[in-house]
Design a protein around this motif. Structure first.
Motif, short mmCIF file in Angstrom:
data_model
loop_
_atom_site.label_atom_id
_atom_site.label_comp_id
_atom_site.label_asym_id
_atom_site.label_seq_id
_atom_site.Cartn_x
_atom_site.Cartn_y
_atom_site.Cartn_z
N VAL A 81 37.96 29.58 44.58
CA VAL A 81 37.51 30.19 43.33
C VAL A 81 35.98 30.21 43.39
O VAL A 81 35.36 29.19 43.71
N VAL A 82 35.38 31.37 43.11
CA VAL A 82 33.92 31.50 43.18
C VAL A 82 33.29 30.78 41.98
O VAL A 82 33.61 31.08 40.83
N VAL A 83 32.42 29.80 42.25
CA VAL A 83 31.76 29.07 41.16
C VAL A 83 30.30 29.48 40.98
O VAL A 83 29.70 29.21 39.94
N ALA A 84 29.70 30.12 41.97
CA ALA A 84 28.33 30.62 41.83
C ALA A 84 28.09 31.67 42.89
O ALA A 84 28.71 31.66 43.95
N ARG A 85 27.18 32.58 42.59
CA ARG A 85 26.79 33.58 43.58
C ARG A 85 25.29 33.74 43.54
O ARG A 85 24.70 33.91 42.47
N PHE A 86 24.67 33.67 44.69
CA PHE A 86 23.22 33.87 44.84
C PHE A 86 23.04 34.97 45.87
O PHE A 86 23.13 34.70 47.06
N GLY A 87 22.83 36.19 45.43
CA GLY A 87 22.69 37.29 46.38
C GLY A 87 23.96 37.42 47.20
O GLY A 87 25.03 37.66 46.65
N VAL A 99 29.83 43.87 35.68
CA VAL A 99 30.82 42.79 35.68
C VAL A 99 30.08 41.46 35.78
O VAL A 99 29.23 41.29 36.65
N ILE A 100 30.39 40.53 34.87
CA ILE A 100 29.69 39.25 34.95
C ILE A 100 30.60 38.09 35.30
O ILE A 100 30.15 37.11 35.85
N ALA A 101 31.87 38.18 34.99
CA ALA A 101 32.78 37.11 35.36
C ALA A 101 34.19 37.66 35.39
O ALA A 101 34.51 38.62 34.68
N ALA A 102 35.01 37.07 36.24
CA ALA A 102 36.40 37.52 36.39
C ALA A 102 37.35 36.42 35.93
O ALA A 102 37.00 35.24 35.95
N ASN A 103 38.52 36.83 35.52
CA ASN A 103 39.61 35.90 35.18
C ASN A 103 39.25 34.96 34.03
O ASN A 103 39.62 33.79 34.03
N VAL A 104 38.50 35.50 33.06
CA VAL A 104 38.15 34.72 31.87
C VAL A 104 39.34 34.81 30.90
O VAL A 104 39.85 35.90 30.65
N ASP A 140 36.15 34.72 40.38
CA ASP A 140 37.07 35.43 41.27
C ASP A 140 37.87 34.46 42.13
O ASP A 140 37.34 33.45 42.60
N HIS A 141 39.13 34.79 42.34
CA HIS A 141 39.97 34.06 43.29
C HIS A 141 39.87 34.78 44.63
O HIS A 141 40.01 36.00 44.67
N VAL A 142 39.61 34.02 45.68
CA VAL A 142 39.33 34.64 46.98
C VAL A 142 40.12 33.95 48.09
O VAL A 142 40.71 32.88 47.88
N LEU A 143 40.11 34.58 49.27
CA LEU A 143 40.57 33.93 50.49
C LEU A 143 39.35 33.77 51.38
O LEU A 143 38.52 34.69 51.46
N TRP A 144 39.24 32.62 52.02
CA TRP A 144 38.10 32.44 52.92
C TRP A 144 38.55 31.70 54.17
O TRP A 144 39.62 31.07 54.19
N GLN A 145 37.75 31.78 55.22
CA GLN A 145 38.07 31.10 56.47
C GLN A 145 36.78 30.67 57.14
O GLN A 145 35.69 31.10 56.74
#
Ligand code: GDP
Ligand code: ZN
Length: 323
Positions: free
Chosen positions: A37-43, A106-111, A73-78
């Motif tokens: 789950v994305v908790v912060a984004r910087f660029g 868009v400022i936040a997802a799944n609120v 956002d809910h994501v998949l990562w590796q």
């Protein structure tokens, strides 16, 4: 020394070895996909947490070029070469958007929940409360009305604003960040949901968040250190995981404007008005002096709060005046 090219024979041998390993273990040689789950984004940099272990420290990731993840956002990562890479976004349940000129950002997802905070000071504007309620309705997010600073005198007008909206089915809490009144009840309302706090500057949103998350500043500090361009923490959305549920905070979210397409979209944000509006005599009723207006009639007979109709008109003008 330059890179040595593998001979055809060597390549064939390596491929055969990989095939044997894959047959023994179908996941070998393939980077493990993890949920996040994305908790912060910087660029272009993200921080993600494990949804099954939300309180563990977040992991820094980059992302594939075609993706635009936002906080929540809910994501998949590796992992690729020791680096976390977000490779996919899950469909979004809800999207919180703010209006910026003509555009919706868009400022936040799944609120799940929008906590609308008002207080005796600064003076509350019913139309702002209704605008935020409308935003929540349009985005299918549940509103929660929070009256803060209940330790101060002069909360009677405020109660009227709150209780009139509570009668429409919106939950209402009375709290004080200063005395701690109602803070446990507020915490209980945040459980198992992703919430966003919004409202006028000065109503006490930061104070409430500090009350709810006394350890948060340390985490924010460590994040800004990791940002190459310096301190971005005051403008960046931040997701605070709870044992169950989360709160998303960002100054950009706190005082946002509803992103809705047009007047009929705006009407969808008014639960008490939208069904009645279908009963007006004229389809293009302006809900002012038109004969047979169901809304004016309902307001005159006390079946709806006239202030709500006034809010609708104010917001309608507001959207007309937008560039
Ligand atoms: P924000 O702009 O909504 O984040 O508001 P702040 O949290 O910065 O609070 C604005 C001011 O209101 C500060 O001076 C706080 O100390 C004060 N404040 C916040 N909560 C309360 C409360 O419950 N009671 C009283 N009396 N003051 C409060
Ligand atoms: Zn009408």
């Amino acid at each position: 020394m330059g890179k040595r090219r593998l001979s055809l024979q060597q390549e064939r041998r390596i491929r055969a070895e990989r095939a044997r390993a894959l047959a023994a273990n179908p996941h070998a040689g393939q980077a493990e996909l993890r949920r996040g789950v994305v908790v912060a984004r910087f660029g272009k940099a993200l921080e993600v947490i494990d949804p099954d272990d939300p309180l563990a420290p977040p992991r820094r990731c980059h992302m594939r070029a075609n993706l635009e993840p936002v906080v929540g956002d809910h994501v998949l990562w590796q992992t690729e070469a020791g680096q976390g890479i977000v490779t996919a976004l899950a469909p979004r349940r809800t999207l919180l958007r703010r209006r910026e000129g003509r555009k919706a950002r868009v400022i936040a997802a799944n609120v799940d929940q929008l906590a609308i905070v008002i207080a005796a000071q600064p003076e509350p504007h019913p139309a702002l409360v209704d605008r935020l309620l409308a935003a929540a309705e349009i985005e299918h997010i549940h509103p929660l009305l929070v009256i803060n600073k209940c330790d101060l005198p002069g909360t009677r007008d405020l109660l009227e604003i709150g209780e009139s909206r509570q009668r429409l089915g919106y939950p209402l809490l009375q709290v004080s960040a200063r005395t701690g009144l109602g803070v446990d009840a507020l915490r209980a309302h945040l459980e198992a949901k992703t919430s966003v706090f919004c409202g006028q500057s000065g109503v006490g949103k930061s104070s409430l968040l500090n009350c709810l998350f006394p350890n948060a500043p340390a985490r924010v500090g460590s994040l800004s250190e990791a940002t190459p361009k310096g301190r971005h923490t005051t403008t960046v959305s931040r997701y605070y995981p709870l044992t169950t549920g989360a709160v998303i905070d960002s100054p950009g979210i706190r005082e946002f404007d509803v992103a809705c397409a047009d007047e009929s979209d705006l009407m969808q944000g008014f639960v008490d008005l939208r069904l009645l509006a279908a009963q007006c005599r004229f389809r293009n009723c302006s809900h002012r002096e038109d004969p047979g207006c169901a809304l004016v009639d309902a307001a005159a007979h006390g079946r709806i709060d006239p202030q709500r109709l006034e809010s609708f008109h104010q917001l309608r003008l507001h959207y007309r005046m937008q560039p």
